[in-house]
Design a protein around this motif. Structure first.
Motif, PDB file in Angstrom:
ATOM      1  N   GLN A  89     -16.452  -2.515 -27.511  1.00  9.20           N
ATOM      2  CA  GLN A  89     -16.280  -3.938 -27.214  1.00  9.20           C
ATOM      3  C   GLN A  89     -15.527  -4.170 -25.908  1.00  9.20           C
ATOM      4  O   GLN A  89     -15.865  -5.059 -25.120  1.00  9.20           O
ATOM      5  CB  GLN A  89     -15.538  -4.628 -28.380  1.00  9.20           C
ATOM      6  CG  GLN A  89     -16.283  -4.591 -29.694  1.00  9.20           C
ATOM      7  CD  GLN A  89     -17.673  -5.194 -29.591  1.00  9.20           C
ATOM      8  OE1 GLN A  89     -17.894  -6.189 -28.892  1.00  9.20           O
ATOM      9  NE2 GLN A  89     -18.626  -4.601 -30.294  1.00  9.20           N
ATOM     10  N   GLU A  90     -14.504  -3.358 -25.662  1.00 12.81           N
ATOM     11  CA  GLU A  90     -13.693  -3.552 -24.459  1.00 12.81           C
ATOM     12  C   GLU A  90     -14.454  -3.112 -23.205  1.00 12.81           C
ATOM     13  O   GLU A  90     -14.285  -3.702 -22.138  1.00 12.81           O
ATOM     14  CB  GLU A  90     -12.375  -2.777 -24.578  1.00 12.81           C
ATOM     15  CG  GLU A  90     -11.310  -3.170 -23.562  1.00 12.81           C
ATOM     16  CD  GLU A  90     -10.903  -4.635 -23.661  1.00 12.81           C
ATOM     17  OE1 GLU A  90     -10.508  -5.208 -22.625  1.00 12.81           O
ATOM     18  OE2 GLU A  90     -10.987  -5.213 -24.762  1.00 12.81           O
ATOM     19  N   ALA A 124     -16.574  -6.175 -22.536  1.00 14.05           N
ATOM     20  CA  ALA A 124     -15.796  -7.344 -22.117  1.00 14.05           C
ATOM     21  C   ALA A 124     -15.159  -7.161 -20.742  1.00 14.05           C
ATOM     22  O   ALA A 124     -15.078  -8.110 -19.956  1.00 14.05           O
ATOM     23  CB  ALA A 124     -14.713  -7.647 -23.152  1.00 14.05           C
ATOM     24  N   SER A 125     -14.723  -5.927 -20.449  1.00 15.69           N
ATOM     25  CA  SER A 125     -14.009  -5.673 -19.194  1.00 15.69           C
ATOM     26  C   SER A 125     -14.891  -5.045 -18.124  1.00 15.69           C
ATOM     27  O   SER A 125     -14.397  -4.701 -17.051  1.00 15.69           O
ATOM     28  CB  SER A 125     -12.802  -4.760 -19.453  1.00 15.69           C
ATOM     29  OG  SER A 125     -11.894  -5.358 -20.359  1.00 15.69           O
TER      30      SER A 125
END
Length: 300
Positions: A125-126, A129-130
């Motif tokens: 997920q990160e 997102a990033s």
């Protein structure tokens, strides 16, 4: 006149945006098609292996034979190690619709090595997102970012540090098409200019020319030779074989001062090359570091 120039610029920028969007979507599509294909291959391997009689009949030879046949027909992207990774990919991510089209096969190769399921999900997920590149993800995993984050009383400080350390390592659509695994999948030639500066390239040209003119048994083998481990890719600047010494000669170019990390790196290259490429009749591989500056103590 000024208004006309503005209109023309807007027109050009609109067309440019259309093309950039189309290219970016094409990169992502190719990447996700590859990820899905490898997931399906992993699924098929697991299904065949789990059939009792089939497993007993083929045993460990199943993937070995599959690797030989696929490599013969589809190229070098289907080594025994890669096929085992595809099998592990399916086992770690058994639900197909959870796969993300924003992550590359190189991302998943790193993530699936994480044993903690919650940590794996967090990094997935990160990364999305990033917009973490593979290098950024690798940095975060190795620095135990997830573990530090969940155990820290000051989470904002950990997050701030992570953003600072990865600000120059963000993923761009072009990174996807430069990924060596994507190039293998598409059977495209690996363009070395993706990884070399003009200066490095010019220096390597001269070194290659010099050694070949020198003779004395040197035969050119490869430039920017890619050596793979289960989780990482390394590139050796130049590889020669000396038929007088009967050994491979690895050359690593360093623009700048020699460090102890450079020496550890060439030592790692030598060990890897001995394990992966050296034949029984070959002598041990030799490593040479060429640098523009050195510390005599470190060299000794």
């Amino acid at each position: 006149m000024k208004e006309k120039i503005i209109q023309e610029n807007n027109f050009y920028n609109d067309i440019k945006a259309i093309l950039q969007t189309a290219r970016n979507n094409a990169y992502k599509s190719v990447n996700f098609i590859m990820v899905e294909a490898y997931w399906n291959i992993g699924k098929k391997i697991v299904e065949v292996e789990q059939k009792g009689e089939t497993k007993a009949q083929y045993g460990s030879n199943l993937i070995n034979e599959l690797s030989k046949q696929l490599t013969s027909e589809f190229g070098k992207g289907f080594t025994l190690t890669n096929l085992k990774m595809m099998r592990q990919f399916y086992n770690v991510f058994p639900i197909r619709h959870t796969l993300c089209d924003q992550l590359s096969w190189s991302h998943y190769r790193l993530i699936m090595k994480i044993e903690n399921e919650k940590a794996r999900e967090y990094y997935v997920q990160e990364s999305i997102a990033s917009s973490w590149s593979v290098r950024a993800l690798d940095r975060q995993i190795n620095s135990l970012y997830y573990e530090r984050l969940i155990s820290s009383q000051e989470k904002s400080l950990v997050i701030k540090e992570a953003k600072e350390k990865t600000k120059d390592l963000l993923l761009t659509p072009k990174d996807i098409i430069k990924d060596p695994y994507v190039l293998e999948f598409l059977e495209l030639k690996d363009n070395k200019s993706f990884r070399e500066s003009d200066l490095e390239s010019a220096l390597i040209d001269k070194i290659q020319e010099f050694l070949l003119e020198l003779g004395r048994g040197f035969a050119f083998v490869a430039r920017q030779k890619r050596v793979k481990t289960q989780t990482s890719d390394f590139y050796i600047d130049m590889v020669f074989y000396n038929y007088l010494l009967k050994c491979f000669v690895l050359i690593d170019l360093k623009i700048g001062k020699l460090t102890h990390q450079d020496i550890r790196q060439i030592d790692m290259y030598i060990n890897m090359y001995d394990d992966l490429e050296k034949m029984p009749n070959d002598n041990p591989t030799i490593g040479i570091i060429l640098c523009t500056d050195k510390d005599e103590t470190i060299v000794k």
